[in-house]
Each structure stands twice: as C-alpha cells, then as structure tokens.
Write a protein that holds these residues in place. Sequence first.
Motif, PDB file in Angstrom:
ATOM      1  N   LEU A 262      17.788   1.067  13.537  1.00 18.74           N
ATOM      2  CA  LEU A 262      16.610   0.571  12.836  1.00 18.74           C
ATOM      3  C   LEU A 262      15.339   0.816  13.654  1.00 18.74           C
ATOM      4  CD1 LEU A 262      17.973  -2.819  11.418  1.00 18.74           C
ATOM      5  CD2 LEU A 262      17.262  -0.817  10.079  1.00 18.74           C
ATOM      6  N   ALA A 263      15.438   0.591  14.969  1.00 18.95           N
ATOM      7  CA  ALA A 263      14.279   0.815  15.840  1.00 18.95           C
ATOM      8  C   ALA A 263      13.870   2.283  15.839  1.00 18.95           C
ATOM      9  CB  ALA A 263      14.599   0.346  17.258  1.00 18.95           C
ATOM     10  N   VAL A 264      14.857   3.175  15.941  1.00 24.44           N
ATOM     11  CA  VAL A 264      14.558   4.608  15.936  1.00 24.44           C
ATOM     12  C   VAL A 264      13.907   5.008  14.616  1.00 24.44           C
ATOM     13  CG1 VAL A 264      15.581   6.927  15.947  1.00 24.44           C
ATOM     14  CG2 VAL A 264      16.342   5.214  17.607  1.00 24.44           C
ATOM     15  N   ASP A 265      14.435   4.506  13.511  1.00 23.25           N
ATOM     16  CA  ASP A 265      13.871   4.834  12.200  1.00 23.25           C
ATOM     17  C   ASP A 265      12.420   4.363  12.090  1.00 23.25           C
ATOM     18  OD1 ASP A 265      16.245   5.983  11.409  1.00 23.25           O
ATOM     19  OD2 ASP A 265      16.933   4.256  10.252  1.00 23.25           O
ATOM     20  N   TYR A 266      12.151   3.145  12.594  1.00 18.60           N
ATOM     21  CA  TYR A 266      10.775   2.634  12.505  1.00 18.60           C
ATOM     22  C   TYR A 266       9.835   3.475  13.363  1.00 18.60           C
ATOM     23  CZ  TYR A 266       6.634  -0.214  12.674  1.00 18.60           C
ATOM     24  OH  TYR A 266       5.327  -0.619  12.582  1.00 18.60           O
ATOM     25  N   ILE A 267      10.266   3.788  14.588  1.00 19.52           N
ATOM     26  CA  ILE A 267       9.418   4.580  15.489  1.00 19.52           C
ATOM     27  C   ILE A 267       9.146   5.953  14.889  1.00 19.52           C
ATOM     28  CG2 ILE A 267       9.346   5.714  17.750  1.00 19.52           C
ATOM     29  CD1 ILE A 267      11.052   3.252  18.742  1.00 19.52           C
ATOM     30  N   ARG A 268      10.179   6.541  14.281  1.00 15.61           N
ATOM     31  CA  ARG A 268      10.006   7.858  13.653  1.00 15.61           C
ATOM     32  C   ARG A 268       9.030   7.796  12.475  1.00 15.61           C
ATOM     33  NH1 ARG A 268      10.802  11.152  17.416  1.00 15.61           N
ATOM     34  NH2 ARG A 268      12.945  11.696  18.005  1.00 15.61           N
ATOM     35  N   SER A 269       8.927   6.620  11.847  1.00 18.62           N
ATOM     36  CA  SER A 269       7.963   6.476  10.750  1.00 18.62           C
ATOM     37  C   SER A 269       6.530   6.397  11.268  1.00 18.62           C
ATOM     38  CB  SER A 269       8.289   5.227   9.919  1.00 18.62           C
ATOM     39  OG  SER A 269       7.912   4.036  10.608  1.00 18.62           O
ATOM     40  N   CYS A 270       6.388   6.099  12.573  1.00 18.83           N
ATOM     41  CA  CYS A 270       5.055   5.990  13.182  1.00 18.83           C
ATOM     42  C   CYS A 270       4.624   7.282  13.864  1.00 18.83           C
ATOM     43  CB  CYS A 270       5.040   4.857  14.210  1.00 18.83           C
ATOM     44  SG  CYS A 270       5.372   3.223  13.532  1.00 18.83           S
ATOM     45  N   THR A 271       5.590   8.023  14.392  1.00 18.21           N
ATOM     46  CA  THR A 271       5.288   9.264  15.104  1.00 18.21           C
ATOM     47  C   THR A 271       6.517  10.158  15.117  1.00 18.21           C
ATOM     48  OG1 THR A 271       4.593  10.240  17.221  1.00 18.21           O
ATOM     49  CG2 THR A 271       5.870   8.216  17.333  1.00 18.21           C
ATOM     50  N   ASN A 272       6.283  11.464  15.071  1.00 15.33           N
ATOM     51  CA  ASN A 272       7.404  12.404  15.145  1.00 15.33           C
ATOM     52  C   ASN A 272       7.488  13.088  16.499  1.00 15.33           C
ATOM     53  OD1 ASN A 272       5.195  14.080  15.024  1.00 15.33           O
ATOM     54  ND2 ASN A 272       5.808  15.181  13.173  1.00 15.33           N
ATOM     55  N   ARG A 273       6.825  12.544  17.485  1.00 13.26           N
ATOM     56  CA  ARG A 273       6.856  13.139  18.825  1.00 13.26           C
ATOM     57  C   ARG A 273       8.257  13.010  19.441  1.00 13.26           C
ATOM     58  NH1 ARG A 273       1.105  11.354  21.639  1.00 13.26           N
ATOM     59  NH2 ARG A 273      -0.186  11.603  19.770  1.00 13.26           N
ATOM     60  N   THR A 274       8.628  14.012  20.230  1.00 10.54           N
ATOM     61  CA  THR A 274       9.943  14.005  20.864  1.00 10.54           C
ATOM     62  C   THR A 274       9.806  14.226  22.374  1.00 10.54           C
ATOM     63  OG1 THR A 274      10.181  16.355  20.353  1.00 10.54           O
ATOM     64  CG2 THR A 274      11.184  14.779  18.817  1.00 10.54           C
ATOM     65  N   PRO A 275       9.343  13.220  23.104  1.00 11.17           N
ATOM     66  CA  PRO A 275       9.183  13.363  24.553  1.00 11.17           C
ATOM     67  C   PRO A 275      10.532  13.434  25.260  1.00 11.17           C
ATOM     68  CG  PRO A 275       8.830  11.098  23.898  1.00 11.17           C
ATOM     69  CD  PRO A 275       8.987  11.880  22.628  1.00 11.17           C
ATOM     70  N   THR A 276      10.590  14.207  26.333  1.00 11.37           N
ATOM     71  CA  THR A 276      11.819  14.283  27.125  1.00 11.37           C
ATOM     72  C   THR A 276      11.743  13.400  28.368  1.00 11.37           C
ATOM     73  OG1 THR A 276      10.980  16.241  28.287  1.00 11.37           O
ATOM     74  CG2 THR A 276      12.368  16.604  26.346  1.00 11.37           C
ATOM     75  N   MET A 277      10.555  12.828  28.632  1.00  9.08           N
ATOM     76  CA  MET A 277      10.371  11.950  29.785  1.00  9.08           C
ATOM     77  C   MET A 277      10.066  10.544  29.307  1.00  9.08           C
ATOM     78  SD  MET A 277      10.157  11.724  33.137  1.00  9.08           S
ATOM     79  CE  MET A 277       9.536  10.658  34.427  1.00  9.08           C
ATOM     80  N   GLY A 278      10.832   9.562  29.799  1.00  8.20           N
ATOM     81  CA  GLY A 278      10.599   8.169  29.464  1.00  8.20           C
ATOM     82  C   GLY A 278      10.269   7.358  30.703  1.00  8.20           C
ATOM     83  N   LEU A 279       9.423   6.335  30.536  1.00  6.56           N
ATOM     84  CA  LEU A 279       9.028   5.457  31.640  1.00  6.56           C
ATOM     85  C   LEU A 279       9.259   4.011  31.221  1.00  6.56           C
ATOM     86  CD1 LEU A 279       5.438   6.961  32.182  1.00  6.56           C
ATOM     87  CD2 LEU A 279       7.540   7.811  33.201  1.00  6.56           C
ATOM     88  N   ILE A 280       9.846   3.223  32.103  1.00  3.33           N
ATOM     89  CA  ILE A 280       9.908   1.776  31.904  1.00  3.33           C
ATOM     90  C   ILE A 280       9.133   1.154  33.052  1.00  3.33           C
ATOM     91  CG2 ILE A 280      11.374  -0.260  31.710  1.00  3.33           C
ATOM     92  CD1 ILE A 280      13.525   1.434  30.474  1.00  3.33           C
ATOM     93  N   LEU A 281       8.007   0.532  32.715  1.00  2.00           N
ATOM     94  CA  LEU A 281       7.029   0.087  33.707  1.00  2.00           C
ATOM     95  C   LEU A 281       7.149  -1.418  33.931  1.00  2.00           C
ATOM     96  CD1 LEU A 281       4.106   2.212  32.264  1.00  2.00           C
ATOM     97  CD2 LEU A 281       5.514   2.765  34.252  1.00  2.00           C
ATOM     98  N   GLY A 282       7.383  -1.818  35.182  1.00  3.20           N
ATOM     99  CA  GLY A 282       7.676  -3.202  35.523  1.00  3.20           C
ATOM    100  C   GLY A 282       6.451  -4.050  35.812  1.00  3.20           C
ATOM    101  N   SER A 283       6.705  -5.214  36.442  1.00  7.09           N
ATOM    102  CA  SER A 283       5.694  -6.261  36.662  1.00  7.09           C
ATOM    103  C   SER A 283       4.410  -5.728  37.284  1.00  7.09           C
ATOM    104  CB  SER A 283       6.265  -7.354  37.580  1.00  7.09           C
ATOM    105  OG  SER A 283       7.348  -7.999  36.973  1.00  7.09           O
ATOM    106  N   GLY A 284       3.298  -5.914  36.563  1.00  6.08           N
ATOM    107  CA  GLY A 284       1.998  -5.529  37.087  1.00  6.08           C
ATOM    108  C   GLY A 284       1.771  -4.038  37.154  1.00  6.08           C
ATOM    109  N   LEU A 285       2.736  -3.238  36.646  1.00  3.14           N
ATOM    110  CA  LEU A 285       2.660  -1.791  36.800  1.00  3.14           C
ATOM    111  C   LEU A 285       2.472  -1.068  35.473  1.00  3.14           C
ATOM    112  CD1 LEU A 285       5.612  -1.449  39.347  1.00  3.14           C
ATOM    113  CD2 LEU A 285       3.188  -1.676  39.858  1.00  3.14           C
TER     114      LEU A 285
END
Length: 275
Positions: A10-33
């Motif tokens: 469901l999350a993937v479907d919703y995100i795809r409805s907002c943008t069709n971009r296909t990035p190969t690099m992902g970032l998870i940014l922590g506290s204060g960052l």
Amino acid sequence: MEQIQKRIDLAVDYIRSCTNRTPTMGLILGSGLGDFANTLDDAVIIPFGEITGFPVPSVEGHAGNLVFGNHNGKAVVALSGRVHYYEGLPQQEITIPTRVLAKLGVKTLLLTNAAGGVNLDFSAGALMLISDHINFSGQNPLLGKNMDEFGPRFPDMSDVYTKTLRQSLKVKALDAGIALEEGVYAMYAGPNYETPAEIRMLRTMGADATGMSTVPEALVAAHAGMQVIGISCITNMAAGVLDQKLDHSEVVETANRVKQEFLKVVSLAIDLAVE
C-alpha cells in the motif's frame, strides 16, 4: 507477516501515485541529522503521515518526511527521521520504510544515527563508520514467515556494512580533510540510556559506540540484498565515561555542531552509490 506485506504494498502504491522517480540511493537520517534532505534539488516531499501503511516517528529531531530529490546529478530518496523500536512498535513494523525503499529500487542504503561513544579514544563530535554491529535489542525484524520476495530465509550477515564502500568512503573523506573513525555499533532497545555497567560490558565485548536504532534497518537491508553504509555521529560519551549525566538535548546540540562535516560525508557517500 501478511499484514506487513500488505502495508508495504500500500505504501509503495501511494508513493508511486505521488512520483514515478526510481532512485537507487536511499538515506535514513537520524537524530538531528535530517537537514540533509533539505539540500536535495527538485525535491518531492511526502509526509510519513500521508503514506498508507507507513509508521510515523514521535521523537524530537525526526521530521517524518520521505523526500525524493537529486544530489550532484544522482537521484536519491531520503527518510528524514525514523521510528525507533522503543516507541512501542515491533521491529517488523518499524522496518517497513526500509522494505519500501527496496521495492522502490534502492540498491545502496546509507544509515545514520546519533550514538554514545563507548571507545575511550573517541570524543563527542566524531563521525564513525560502522564496520559491524551487535544486536542487544532482544528482537529481530526477520522473525516470522520469511518474505521471499526480498531475500532468503537465512541471510548471510558477514558483510552487512559493505566493506568496499566503507573503505572508499574513508579515503574520500580523508582527501576532503575529514578523518572518520571506524568501529562496531551496539544497539540497545532504549528508551533509557545504558548504565555504566552495561557500557563496560559493551567495551569488553568490542563495541565502540551504542545507540537505539539502525540495526533493524541494516538487517532488513542486508536481507534485501542492499549495500549498506552506516555512519554514527558520536554525540556524547556513553554512561560512566565522563562524570556527567546524559541528556537528549546534548545529542541534538552536538549533531548540529558537526552538521557541515556530516553533510559533506553524506555527499561523498552518495557519490559511491551503486547505479
């Protein structure tokens, strides 16, 4: 796990409805960052709360936005903020965003966190490349029926934090005038900070830093076949190292102090991403 799978889809479907971009690099940014997400060009911002099935963070310093954008010509997607295990959700649930990134096409995942320094040679403000981890959370996000579309039942964990990327990033950072530490990250469940006795135990066992995140995401990313880079910002020395009590405001303050160095290292890491 069927319910988790449904939420991922469901999350993937919703995100795809907002943008069709296909990035190969992902970032998870922590506290204060999380501010790095604000530097992306041509950004598309999707609040976690709008994404069907997505967990939403409740901790100070975690904005809770999924941001698509470009950095130095590379398409990336950043999670500005994360949900922690101590917030009361199972690890299978807090790692839904990581699995969503995998389904969106992410091949390389950069995980960042604020951590307490266990290694006595470290000091507050140091940046540490994670070479390995110790899971003291008492749980594992891979428990339950295996999600075969992501990876095998018994995934190998001998190179979770991809050694070749780690080595390359260390060299690039040094060329830019930034000396990165390197060490083992130990995860405790939290939300309390560890006791001095626990920190002494961690040091004996070979840990260099400790925190309350990252390990569940790294396990899920490795299961999905992603290459992983982990960076800890040593925002304070752990309990018992200094004669002072620990406070979350110190974490945020130190992260802000080293923000520019951190942003530079993240930029260098993106340059190493697998296409």
